[in-house]
Write an enzyme that holds these catalytic residues in place. Structure first.
Site, PDB file in Angstrom:
ATOM      1  N   ASN A   9       3.449   6.816  -5.516  1.00 50.59           N
ATOM      2  CA  ASN A   9       3.028   6.393  -6.778  1.00 50.59           C
ATOM      3  C   ASN A   9       1.632   6.105  -7.120  1.00 50.59           C
ATOM      4  OD1 ASN A   9       2.927   4.536  -9.141  1.00 50.59           O
ATOM      5  ND2 ASN A   9       3.889   2.935  -8.393  1.00 50.59           N
ATOM      6  N   LYS A  11      -0.142   5.131  -9.279  1.00 58.49           N
ATOM      7  CA  LYS A  11      -0.541   3.809 -10.410  1.00 58.49           C
ATOM      8  C   LYS A  11      -1.704   4.316 -11.235  1.00 58.49           C
ATOM      9  CE  LYS A  11       1.478   0.565  -6.889  1.00 58.49           C
ATOM     10  NZ  LYS A  11       1.542  -0.733  -6.306  1.00 58.49           N
ATOM     11  N   HIS A  93       9.312  -1.072 -12.385  1.00 58.91           N
ATOM     12  CA  HIS A  93       8.299  -1.452 -11.363  1.00 58.91           C
ATOM     13  C   HIS A  93       7.712  -3.041 -11.575  1.00 58.91           C
ATOM     14  CE1 HIS A  93       4.820  -1.838  -8.624  1.00 58.91           C
ATOM     15  NE2 HIS A  93       5.046  -0.618  -7.972  1.00 58.91           N
ATOM     16  N   GLU A  95       4.886  -4.158 -11.506  1.00 60.08           N
ATOM     17  CA  GLU A  95       3.779  -4.296 -12.465  1.00 60.08           C
ATOM     18  C   GLU A  95       4.056  -4.250 -13.710  1.00 60.08           C
ATOM     19  OE1 GLU A  95       1.661  -1.363 -10.265  1.00 60.08           O
ATOM     20  OE2 GLU A  95       1.497  -2.547  -8.361  1.00 60.08           O
ATOM     21  N   GLU A 164      11.029  -3.004  -3.578  1.00 62.27           N
ATOM     22  CA  GLU A 164       9.767  -3.254  -3.494  1.00 62.27           C
ATOM     23  C   GLU A 164       9.528  -4.815  -3.438  1.00 62.27           C
ATOM     24  OE1 GLU A 164       7.321   0.381  -4.277  1.00 62.27           O
ATOM     25  OE2 GLU A 164       7.275  -0.805  -6.029  1.00 62.27           O
ATOM     26  N   GLY A 170       0.572  -3.789  -2.324  1.00 62.87           N
ATOM     27  CA  GLY A 170      -0.831  -3.858  -2.261  1.00 62.87           C
ATOM     28  C   GLY A 170      -1.443  -5.040  -1.594  1.00 62.87           C
ATOM     29  N   SER A 208       3.264  -1.584   0.787  1.00 65.77           N
ATOM     30  CA  SER A 208       2.381  -1.812   2.259  1.00 65.77           C
ATOM     31  C   SER A 208       2.779  -0.641   3.252  1.00 65.77           C
ATOM     32  CB  SER A 208       1.967  -2.800   2.658  1.00 65.77           C
ATOM     33  OG  SER A 208       1.309  -3.796   1.680  1.00 65.77           O
TER      34      SER A 208
HETATM   35  P1  13P Z   1       1.356  -0.278  -1.903  1.00 64.46           P
HETATM   36  O1  13P Z   1       2.229   1.010  -1.142  1.00 64.46           O
HETATM   37  O2  13P Z   1       0.043   0.086  -2.413  1.00 64.46           O
HETATM   38  O3  13P Z   1       1.883  -1.545  -1.278  1.00 64.46           O
HETATM   39  O4  13P Z   1       2.338  -0.117  -3.301  1.00 64.46           O
HETATM   40  C1  13P Z   1       3.661  -0.018  -3.223  1.00 64.46           C
HETATM   41  C2  13P Z   1       4.158   0.133  -4.700  1.00 64.46           C
HETATM   42  O5  13P Z   1       3.965  -0.591  -5.572  1.00 64.46           O
HETATM   43  C3  13P Z   1       4.730   1.521  -4.868  1.00 64.46           C
HETATM   44  O6  13P Z   1       5.380   1.750  -6.110  1.00 64.46           O
END
Ligand code: 13P
Length: 246
Positions: A9, A11, A93, A95, A164, A170, A208
């Site tokens: 992903n 982002k 997601h 976010e 997640e 992150g 992560s």
């Molecule tokens: P990270 O791997 O940067 O923690 O992000 C995970 C994520 O949100 C994947 O959709």
């Protein structure tokens, strides 16, 4: 045995030059022993489709509208994504739930819109740190997934689910393999009650995931691969994670 799936992903990251390098780093490392996909920002779908044409690396988007077309400024519909050859679309997601106030029902409607056009939704669920500390993890993920199961009805078995934990995204704070497996087992049990093929369905872990923790996470009974954020932006790291999946 379920075949593993690793999805990057990206982002809101990317540039023409960077994308070309990243995609050629991924395709150049084939073959993989698992399914591999990248979910890229909308403007880069076209070049991603071109760069990945003829390879078995799949591509997808990070969101979609729940509507097919109409006066929804700034939105992108599933039929548009399908025209680009998108195989996947991430929905729900954390976010988007947090920054765009997406409700469980909206996420479910997006998943339904995706399946209606043959695009596989990757439905994200996960608890915040406060919810985990309050002992609400199971209730939160079950509520999020239940909205989607209810809306998809007999098609529920066609989605991909991604667990997640918000506190692991992150942050470098990965869920322990035991913590992740425990939630995946809860989700699998919930899917069993809704879909005849639940034991063949893919449940990804995200949060992560890095080259050094991927193998142990992917080795858990109900963890069928990963949804990778930061580590998906560097070809060597992403490829190492794909290798850890099989
Ligand atoms: P990270 O791997 O940067 O923690 O992000 C995970 C994520 O949100 C994947 O959709």
């Amino acid at each position: 045995m379920r075949r593993k799936l690793v999805v990057g992903n990206w982002k809101m990251h990317g540039s023409h030059k960077g994308n070309a390098e990243l995609l050629s780093g991924i395709t150049g490392a084939r073959p993989f022993g698992c399914d591999v996909a990248v979910c890229v920002p909308f403007p880069y779908l076209s070049e991603t489709a071109v760069a990945l044409a003829g390879s078995d690396v799949r591509w997808g988007a990070q969101d979609c509208s729940a509507f097919e077309q109409g006066a929804y400024t700034g939105e992108v519909s599933v039929p548009m994504l399908a025209e680009f050859g998108c195989r996947y679309v991430i929905v729900g997601h954390s976010e988007r739930r947090a920054y765009h106030a997406e409700s469980d029902q909206l996420v479910a409607d997006k998943a339904k819109a995706a399946l209606a056009k043959g695009v596989t939704p990757i439905v994200c669920v996960g608890e915040t740190l406060a919810q985990r500390e309050a002992g609400e993890t199971e209730a939160v993920v079950k509520r999020q997934l239940s909205a989607v199961i209810h809306t998809l009805g007999h098609c529920a078995g066609e989605m991909v689910v991604a667990y997640e934990p918000v506190w692991a995204i992150g942050t470098g704070k990965v869920a322990s393999p035991e913590q992740a497996q425990a939630v995946h087992a809860v989700l699998r049990a919930q899917l069993r009650a809704a879909a005849a093929n639940a034991d063949a369905m893919t449940i990804l872990y995200g949060g992560s995931v890095k080259p050094d923790n991927a193998a142990i996470l992917f080795g858990q009974t109900d963890i069928d691969g990963g949804l990778i954020g930061g580590a998906a932006l560097k070809a060597t790291d992403f490829v190492a994670i794909c290798r850890a999946a099989g």
